[in-house]
Design an enzyme around this catalytic site. Structure first.
Site, PDB file in Angstrom:
ATOM      1  N   CYS A  30     -11.132 -12.003  20.734  1.00 26.29           N
ATOM      2  CA  CYS A  30     -10.477 -10.745  19.936  1.00 26.29           C
ATOM      3  C   CYS A  30      -9.622  -9.842  20.861  1.00 26.29           C
ATOM      4  CB  CYS A  30     -11.062 -10.029  18.505  1.00 26.29           C
ATOM      5  SG  CYS A  30     -11.710  -8.991  20.184  1.00 26.29           S
ATOM      6  N   CYS A  37       0.405  -1.404   0.114  1.00 22.80           N
ATOM      7  CA  CYS A  37      -0.471   0.310  -0.339  1.00 22.80           C
ATOM      8  C   CYS A  37       0.687   1.407  -0.341  1.00 22.80           C
ATOM      9  CB  CYS A  37      -0.802   0.521   0.961  1.00 22.80           C
ATOM     10  SG  CYS A  37      -1.884   1.239   1.606  1.00 22.80           S
ATOM     11  N   ASP A  75     -18.338 -15.617  23.639  1.00 21.59           N
ATOM     12  CA  ASP A  75     -17.692 -14.602  22.351  1.00 21.59           C
ATOM     13  C   ASP A  75     -17.674 -13.158  22.712  1.00 21.59           C
ATOM     14  OD1 ASP A  75     -16.539 -13.934  20.676  1.00 21.59           O
ATOM     15  OD2 ASP A  75     -17.750 -14.161  19.141  1.00 21.59           O
TER      16      ASP A  75
END
Length: 478
Positions: free
Chosen positions: A436, A85, A409
């Protein structure tokens, strides 16, 4: 080598220290790398790769550590690759683009293990090898861009001495700066026509005098742009307007649907609040449907503008397969799915269970979960809405049954201690913890280790080119 960033030394007036010939020895938390100062203190760096040898200019000094930036590279690490990028180093969105993917996976897996051992003080089996992503770019199904009439200027522009006339931007926030937007020419995270749509919106706005938002002064027409793409090929575009100008709004939206007839759902929001969040706003449909569909193993999931759905669809499938494998379902189990969201995990495993009970605090998510379950013909899945620490109580268990398996979760902050306590009181045979954030996961697991042992640990890379990593832990009752 470019190191233009929000804490660039040229933007600081306070005198900083310089350390020469610093070897970058490790990767740390939040995408930073680690060197050592001459006095032994850690230096957290933002623009290096383990193995680099660099000169460092400090940007912060604390009792136990420094933060800094590499200003000169004496040796480049063999772990380095050329970033894809053109915006790398300024955007801040893909901090590990300059590190080979195999090394990214190594450091992610090691972070999971370190957190579980050091924070959770857990006895662990050998971790299963991290599941890498087949798609290392173009994997996101949702991108959000912001408009600005006073875009971020690069050092080259500032130092050029030239008058900058085009100050409009449609892109990403500079890290740590809520009012500075980097104009993006090409993003490598979402499949086409994402870039084409974004560029067309900006070009049309400029040609037709549609004003870009100013977050400090709270004025301007165009505020944000959201693009969602699905594995089904369907596309959702949502334009957020700050001002309610029907003529200008229709002009832009009519042009968009004419230029991109493949757009499934073209939506808009009039948001006159100080913040950009749309969850308390009315979503209006300009063209097509107000939703798109995602698919996974024959299941259909309706996605609207406010829906949460894992942003890497392909890796979400891998993650859910891990959960299903860890559950070891025989068809006789009652399963509770905590923090179920729109019920994707609950529905994914439902065919193998006797019954699945999903709990979520967001009412709109539960509405979507029920709709999706009905659409998928699942009769053994039920959903309930409420604050987890209050709804998930003994009365709820008595009413709906004691689960054999609990899947949890939670958000990045982890589970509330009352939820952990309730799980321990219920004492299911197995708990599957999806996270996460392995640091808060480790904290929660430490509270459970007297009653549960860790049987399996499976990291999953959902976000290549970043430091983020998902982790699944199977707990079994001692």
């Amino acid at each position: 080598m470019q190191f233009d960033c929000y804490f660039c030394p040229m933007r600081k007036k306070k005198k900083r220290q310089v350390f020469e010939q610093v070897e970058v020895i490790d990767a740390g938390a939040r995408g930073k790398t680690i060197g050592k100062a001459p006095d032994g203190r850690v230096i957290f760096l933002t623009n290096t790769v383990p193995g680099d040898i660099v000169d460092v200019l400090t940007t912060k000094k604390r009792k136990a550590y420094f933060e800094g930036i590499a200003t000169h590279f004496h040796r480049l690490s063999d772990k380095r690759v050329t970033p894809n990028c053109q915006h790398f180093g300024v955007c801040g969105g893909c901090k590990w683009q300059d590190m080979g993917y195999e090394h990214q996976l190594f450091y992610k897996q090691r972070e999971v293990e370190n957190n579980l051992r050091r924070i959770g003080h857990l006895e662990l089996p050998e971790l299963l090898p991290i599941i890498g992503s087949e798609q290392r770019y173009l994997y996101r199904n949702k991108m959000e861009f912001s408009f600005s009439d006073s875009r971020w200027m690069t050092l080259e522009e500032i130092n050029s001495g030239l008058e900058i006339k085009d100050k409009n931007a449609l892109g990403f926030h500079i890290p740590g700066m809520w009012d500075k937007i980097l104009d993006i020419e090409k993003c490598h995270l979402q499949q086409d026509p994402s870039n084409a749509i974004r560029l067309e919106v900006k070009d049309f706005a400029l040609k037709n005098g549609l004003s870009f938002f100013n977050p400090r002064n709270q004025h301007g027409l165009l505020r944000t742009l959201m693009i969602r793409t699905a594995a089904t090929g369907e596309i959702m575009v949502l334009v957020q307007f700050f001002e309610d100008s029907p003529e200008k709004r229709e002009l832009l939206l009519d042009h968009l649907i004419k230029t991109f007839p493949e757009i499934t759902a073209l939506l808009y929001v009039i948001n006159e609040k100080q913040n950009d969040t749309i969850y308390d706003q009315e979503i209006r449909c300009h063209s097509g449907r107000d939703h798109i569909f995602e698919e996974m193993e024959g299941l259909q999931f309706k996605i609207n503008a406010k829906s949460f759905y894992q942003t890497n669809s392909a890796q979400a499938h891998e993650l859910y397969k891990v959960v299903r494998d860890f559950a070891g379902l025989t068809g006789e189990e009652l399963v509770y799915d905590l923090y179920t969201g729109t019920g994707t995990i609950a529905q994914f495993i439902a065919k193998g269970a006797k019954k699945v009970v999903g709990i979520e605090s967001v009412p709109d998510a539960i509405v979507a979960a029920k709709e999706n379950a009905e659409r998928n013909g699942l009769q053994n899945v039920v959903f309930f809405v409420g604050d987890m620490k209050t709804v998930f109580n003994p009365e709820f268990i008595e009413a709906h049954g004691t689960p054999d398996i609990i899947i949890t979760d939670p958000p990045r902050d982890g589970m509330h201690k009352d939820v952990v306590r309730q799980i321990l009181e219920i004492a299911p045979q197995r708990v599957i913890y999806v996270s996460c954030n392995s640091a808060t996961q480790a904290r929660d697991l430490e509270l459970m280790k007297a009653h549960y042992g860790v049987s399996r640990v499976q990291p999953v890379d959902m976000f290549p080119q970043t430091h983020h990593v998902e982790n699944v832990v199977l707990l079994e009752k001692l």
